[in-house]
Scaffold this active site. Structure first.
Site, short mmCIF file in Angstrom:
data_model
loop_
_atom_site.label_atom_id
_atom_site.label_comp_id
_atom_site.label_asym_id
_atom_site.label_seq_id
_atom_site.Cartn_x
_atom_site.Cartn_y
_atom_site.Cartn_z
N ASN A 22 1.60 -3.74 7.96
CA ASN A 22 2.52 -4.25 7.01
C ASN A 22 3.35 -3.01 6.49
OD1 ASN A 22 2.09 -7.12 7.26
ND2 ASN A 22 0.36 -6.96 6.23
N HIS B 202 -1.53 7.08 3.53
CA HIS B 202 -0.22 6.70 4.34
C HIS B 202 0.81 8.07 3.88
CE1 HIS B 202 -1.48 2.68 4.44
NE2 HIS B 202 -1.80 2.85 3.25
N ALA C 271 0.72 -1.17 0.20
CA ALA C 271 -0.11 0.12 0.00
C ALA C 271 0.92 1.38 0.01
CB ALA C 271 -1.04 0.09 1.20
#
Length: 266
Positions: A188, A218, A123
């Site tokens: 992760n 993010h 991601a």
């Protein structure tokens, strides 16, 4: 791309990967899925995709690459055996590497067998930049995760946080190892940054539940003698799993194709 591939698990990420591989590469891509012997998912596999139920069956299938898409337990159960047999192993569940002894064991096995332990970017982006500057002594990396309350519903309930939320809730603020160990299904990305960069203890992580978030956000901030880097990525959640960004399946496909490609960017 001609390849024999084994995918571990058949959840949303694995199903998307298989669909895209078949659409792009057709019969040139021979696929099998590794599942528990009692898994009901065996009957759900697309026609032409083999169902395997043990490491011995994986070895007999003779894949060119094994791809984990089933969670940390799958990495613990199969990565060592595959690497020892000389099979390169793609681990989506990068957070499993927060167990330092386990990571060192896998690294040593890969070195001895000549296989590769591969982590997709998943991601997140900018891992190439983080890897390039990681050896500079003053490099600092800070990662902030912002996800909507639906991604943290169980944790918020456990903490007794009333919903609907009206303001941000900070779930965690510390280093990447503790974050990955505490939230193995959600962090992760933090583990990927730590492994690509300057380590779990030197990668700072902040987890925020944001009621106004439009997707899984993010934020990466790296500073040092090299300069300064900011990266903001807003991913839409997977339609089948709000804890996972939709782009993860696409990243996994790109990782597999890059493994077999004659020309590689990186």
């Amino acid at each position: 791309m001609k390849a024999r591939l084994v995918i571990i698990g058949y959840g949303a990420i694995a199903a998307e990967l298989i669909g895209r591989l078949r659409d792009k590469h057709g019969p040139d891509c021979v696929l099998a899925v590794l599942l528990r012997a009692d898994s009901t998912s065996c009957s759900k596999l697309p026609a032409g995709v083999s169902c395997l139920t043990s490491l011995d069956e994986v070895l007999h299938f003779k894949p060119d690459l094994v791809i984990e898409a089933a969670g940390h337990h799958a990495v613990h159960n199969y990565a060592q055996g595959c690497l020892a047999a000389g099979l390169s192993f793609v681990a989506v569940s990068v957070g499993a590497m927060a167990d330092d002894a386990f990571f060192k064991q896998l690294s040593q096995t890969a070195t001895q067998s000549g296989a590769k332990l591969i982590f997709p970017s998943g991601a997140i982006g900018a891992l190439d930049y983080i890897g390039a500057v990681r050896d500079l002594p003053d490099t600092q990396v800070v990662y902030e995760s912002r996800k909507p309350p639906s991604a943290w519903a169980d944790e918020l309930q456990r903490l007794g946080v009333a919903q609907p939320l009206t303001e941000d809730v900070v779930l965690f603020d510390g280093h990447a190892r503790e974050a990955a160990l505490r939230y193995p299904q959600n962090l992760n990305v933090a583990a990927s940054l730590a492994l690509a960069g300057n380590g779990f203890e030197r990668t700072q992580v902040r987890i925020v539940v944001d009621p106004h978030a439009k997707g899984n956000t993010h934020r990466v901030h790296a500073t040092g003698a090299f300069g300064e880097m900011h990266a903001d990525i807003v991913n839409r959640p997977s339609p089948d799993n709000p804890k996972t960004s939709w782009v993860v399946g696409l990243s996994l496909l790109a990782t597999v194709e890059r493994y077999f490609a004659p020309v590689v960017f990186g």
